[in-house]
Design a protein around this motif. Structure first.
Motif, PDB file in Angstrom:
ATOM      1  N   ALA A  27       0.747  -1.370   0.207  1.00 11.39           N
ATOM      2  CA  ALA A  27      -0.067   0.126   0.141  1.00 11.39           C
ATOM      3  C   ALA A  27       1.016   1.349   0.068  1.00 11.39           C
ATOM      4  O   ALA A  27       0.517   2.143  -0.610  1.00 11.39           O
ATOM      5  CB  ALA A  27      -0.979   0.052   1.160  1.00 11.39           C
ATOM      6  N   GLU A  28       1.900   1.125   0.561  1.00 10.81           N
ATOM      7  CA  GLU A  28       2.857   2.528   0.924  1.00 10.81           C
ATOM      8  C   GLU A  28       3.167   3.285  -0.282  1.00 10.81           C
ATOM      9  O   GLU A  28       2.996   4.544  -0.328  1.00 10.81           O
ATOM     10  CB  GLU A  28       4.042   1.889   1.828  1.00 10.81           C
ATOM     11  CG  GLU A  28       4.766   3.165   2.228  1.00 10.81           C
ATOM     12  CD  GLU A  28       5.798   3.646   1.351  1.00 10.81           C
ATOM     13  OE1 GLU A  28       6.460   4.749   1.466  1.00 10.81           O
ATOM     14  OE2 GLU A  28       6.166   2.847   0.230  1.00 10.81           O
ATOM     15  N   PRO A  29       3.609   2.776  -1.587  1.00  9.17           N
ATOM     16  CA  PRO A  29       3.875   3.578  -2.527  1.00  9.17           C
ATOM     17  C   PRO A  29       2.865   4.545  -3.138  1.00  9.17           C
ATOM     18  O   PRO A  29       3.217   5.623  -3.408  1.00  9.17           O
ATOM     19  CB  PRO A  29       4.600   2.652  -3.834  1.00  9.17           C
ATOM     20  CG  PRO A  29       4.662   1.300  -2.912  1.00  9.17           C
ATOM     21  CD  PRO A  29       3.836   1.211  -1.605  1.00  9.17           C
ATOM     22  N   ASP A  30       1.612   4.043  -2.905  1.00  7.09           N
ATOM     23  CA  ASP A  30       0.567   4.859  -3.751  1.00  7.09           C
ATOM     24  C   ASP A  30      -0.216   5.778  -2.642  1.00  7.09           C
ATOM     25  O   ASP A  30      -1.004   6.637  -2.952  1.00  7.09           O
ATOM     26  CB  ASP A  30      -0.641   4.102  -4.296  1.00  7.09           C
ATOM     27  CG  ASP A  30       0.241   3.463  -5.443  1.00  7.09           C
ATOM     28  OD1 ASP A  30       1.039   3.905  -6.219  1.00  7.09           O
ATOM     29  OD2 ASP A  30      -0.128   2.163  -5.978  1.00  7.09           O
ATOM     30  N   LEU A  31       0.430   5.836  -1.318  1.00  8.89           N
ATOM     31  CA  LEU A  31      -0.276   6.648  -0.360  1.00  8.89           C
ATOM     32  C   LEU A  31       0.153   8.220  -0.572  1.00  8.89           C
ATOM     33  O   LEU A  31       1.457   8.364  -0.993  1.00  8.89           O
ATOM     34  CB  LEU A  31       0.022   6.162   1.098  1.00  8.89           C
ATOM     35  CG  LEU A  31      -0.861   4.934   1.650  1.00  8.89           C
ATOM     36  CD1 LEU A  31      -0.116   4.288   2.566  1.00  8.89           C
ATOM     37  CD2 LEU A  31      -2.120   4.829   1.396  1.00  8.89           C
ATOM     38  N   LEU A  32      -0.756   9.008  -0.068  1.00  5.77           N
ATOM     39  CA  LEU A  32      -0.230  10.428   0.021  1.00  5.77           C
ATOM     40  C   LEU A  32       0.607  10.797   1.334  1.00  5.77           C
ATOM     41  O   LEU A  32       0.355   9.900   2.284  1.00  5.77           O
ATOM     42  CB  LEU A  32      -1.389  11.301  -0.167  1.00  5.77           C
ATOM     43  CG  LEU A  32      -2.207  11.137  -1.645  1.00  5.77           C
ATOM     44  CD1 LEU A  32      -3.285  11.914  -1.778  1.00  5.77           C
ATOM     45  CD2 LEU A  32      -1.280  11.336  -2.648  1.00  5.77           C
ATOM     46  N   GLN A  33       1.124  11.920   1.291  1.00  2.78           N
ATOM     47  CA  GLN A  33       1.807  12.173   2.669  1.00  2.78           C
ATOM     48  C   GLN A  33       1.125  13.691   3.137  1.00  2.78           C
ATOM     49  O   GLN A  33       1.603  14.212   4.137  1.00  2.78           O
ATOM     50  CB  GLN A  33       3.186  12.663   2.564  1.00  2.78           C
ATOM     51  CG  GLN A  33       4.079  12.767   3.777  1.00  2.78           C
ATOM     52  CD  GLN A  33       4.202  11.377   4.542  1.00  2.78           C
ATOM     53  OE1 GLN A  33       3.430  10.456   4.675  1.00  2.78           O
ATOM     54  NE2 GLN A  33       5.103  11.413   5.703  1.00  2.78           N
TER      55      GLN A  33
END
Length: 556
Positions: free
Chosen positions: A187-193
């Motif tokens: 999931a992490e690569p496509d999450l926003l910050q």
């Protein structure tokens, strides 16, 4: 044809869990919601993924499991009339709970329903042509991993499936740990910050991955006599906490209690939190739960009061006393004095603010002897409180250190109380509109996780001490807590208790540090099988048509 959730109250009556184990849920078809744009369809699918978080973190669900089962919180049968609840809170504290405990059942149901909603979103979002769909898919996948992580921590298992109509694969131990880790990483690569703290971000996943690796030894071998913390797991804890700290996006708050104010949504210490803003779904009851029924925090609302719920145990309180040679108030996390007033005076509504933290001794506040506050013209009279609402007007609201399950120890004045989360200024009853976001991951915890990993991996006391003292030194709105001169695992455990009390991490911490089989006020059970809770009986009964599918945890 796309399927879509409708984000309205009508949906509540249309959703049903057909079984607690197959995670099936009825989903509205887009045909029943004509005219939806792709954006509305995408938004309507991700919203339900988060929607039950406030219910999971309700005071009688996750809080009860994570805190009342520990040395931090105890909930007696108040005055022989309140919080009896067929003994479930006594049993939870004494580790004699059973598979029919309603708080266990409610928490299980909410977690499995949230997994179901995540699976439904993941099956539908790829068919929606909206620019947010890719991010929402990552959020749904990450949230599915998070809900499964809570299931693993509480009940010792996870549910794995992709097709909403399929039967879930149940995994435990190493396989469960690896599944959750792989899902967070996917999931992490496509999450926003930039969308936190109420939504899953990259930093939120880093924090959850750090927590997962920190507890990996427990999850792999739940009943071990001594947990084996692998260096590679501790390396991962350090890696992910480093990412958060070095990002520069988050800041330790100068004012400790501002982290828990009713307007804390923008507090830069919060990385991931339950979004409780009143304009959304705010109804956390963390503020009123522990206070006396005669403590009224809001001059505008004479019905908003406490409920004489849990107190802290004398054992936990004494850790503060020991650490500070009898005066824990030198630590700004212990107590914040807001009512600096004479014993009997008048005050403007705008100047009235409850003291925060751990409340001891005689309490002062708004006087309401007959259902309305006593006024002094436009102002409000403040004085010594008594238990008027309990029909005991001669009994002072004078919190004592002693609290236990005896008749004297269960009275309305027993036990030091906690007001950590601020009352919402909009709460008309104390039971509604709790605006304070509830922290799931915050920066201080990140520093403390890194410190623990440094100690467990290579006994890097200097590095761990620097992290702990960084947290202490940051609280400069008042005099910060004095720096520690030495650190070890026992002191770090104590420090986590000071920093994170009543934030629903205590049970997990106690197990990891080997403290959960210990003895404290009214608790002597030393059975390591109690490190996880029983699977609710109704869930096992619901899976009875699949022999051997859902087995009860050992010891229940």
């Amino acid at each position: 044809m796309k399927k879509s959730y409708i984000t309205s109250l009508v949906l509540t009556g249309l959703i049903s869990i057909t079984s607690c184990t197959d995670l099936a849920e009825n989903v509205l078809d887009e045909a029943s919601a004509t005219g939806l744009t792709d954006k509305q369809a995408a938004d309507g699918n991700i919203a339900p993924v988060y929607a039950r978080l406030p219910d999971i973190f309700l005071h009688t669900n996750y809080f009860a499991l994570q805190e009342i089962s520990t040395d931090e919180a105890i909930l007696p049968y108040r005055g022989g009339t309140d919080w009896g609840d067929n003994g479930i809170y006594v049993a939870m504290h004494q580790h004699t709970h059973t598979s029919t405990d309603p708080n266990l059942r409610n928490t299980w149901n909410l977690l499995t329903q949230s997994i179901s909603r995540s699976i439904s979103a993941l099956s539908t979002l790829p068919t929606i042509n909206d620019q947010n769909a890719k991010t929402y898919i990552a959020e749904a996948r990450g949230m599915r991993a998070y809900y499964n992580m809570l299931l693993l921590d509480l009940f010792g298992l996870v549910f794995v499936k992709e097709n909403p109509q399929a039967i879930s694969d149940i995994r435990r131990g190493e396989q469960a740990f690896e599944y959750i880790k792989s899902e967070f990483l996917a999931a992490e690569p496509d999450l926003l910050q930039t969308v936190g703290p109420g939504r899953l971000t990259k930093a939120a996943v880093w924090g959850l991955l750090a927590r997962l690796h920190l507890n990996a030894a427990v999850y792999r071998d739940r009943y071990a006599t001594q947990f084996t913390f692998k260096p590679e797991d501790m390396d991962k804890v350090i890696e992910y906490t480093d990412k958060i700290i070095s990002s520069g996006q988050y800041q330790l708050s100068r004012d400790y209690f501002s982290i828990f104010n009713d307007n804390n949504h923008d507090n830069k210490e919060l990385i991931f939190a339950v979004d409780q803003r009143a304009e959304l779904n705010g109804h956390n009851r963390m503020a009123y739960f522990s206070l006396s029924g005669d403590q009224f925090p809001l001059p505008a609302f004479p019905a908003a009061n406490g409920t004489d719920g849990p107190a802290i145990t004398p054992d936990y309180y004494q850790t503060w006393v020991t650490a500070y040679s009898g005066d824990p108030t030198v630590d700004p996390r212990f107590y914040k004095q807001n009512m600096i007033i004479p014993a009997d005076s008048c005050i403007a509504a705008s100047d009235f603010s409850m003291n925060r933290g751990i409340l001891r001794g005689q309490q002062y506040g708004l006087l309401r002897p007959a259902g309305a506050f006593i006024r002094c013209g436009n102002n409000y009279r403040i004085g010594r409180l008594t238990n008027v609402t309990r029909n005991r007007p001669t009994l002072p609201v004078n919190f004592t250190e002693r609290v236990d399950f005896t008749v004297p120890g269960s009275d309305y004045n027993t036990g030091y109380r906690v007001l950590k989360y601020e009352f919402s200024k909009k709460s008309s009853s104390g039971r509604n509109l709790g605006d304070a976001d509830i922290s799931i991951v915050r920066l201080a915890d990140v520093y403390l996780m890194r410190a623990e990993a440094k100690l467990r991996k290579s006994n890097d006391a200097a590095g761990a001490l620097a992290d702990v003292n960084a947290v202490r030194a940051a609280r400069t709105a008042t005099t910060p807590a004095p720096a520690l001169s030495t650190i070890n695992l026992d002191l770090l455990y104590r420090e986590r208790g000071f920093e994170l009390y009543w934030e629903m991490v205590r049970r997990t911490d106690m197990i990891r540090f080997g403290k959960y089989e210990g003895t404290w006020t009214e608790k002597t059970n030393s059975d390591p099988k109690k490190r996880i809770f029983p699977i609710p009986q109704n869930a096992i009964d619901g899976a009875s048509n699949l022999p051997g599918y859902l087995k009860q945890n050992e010891g229940y």
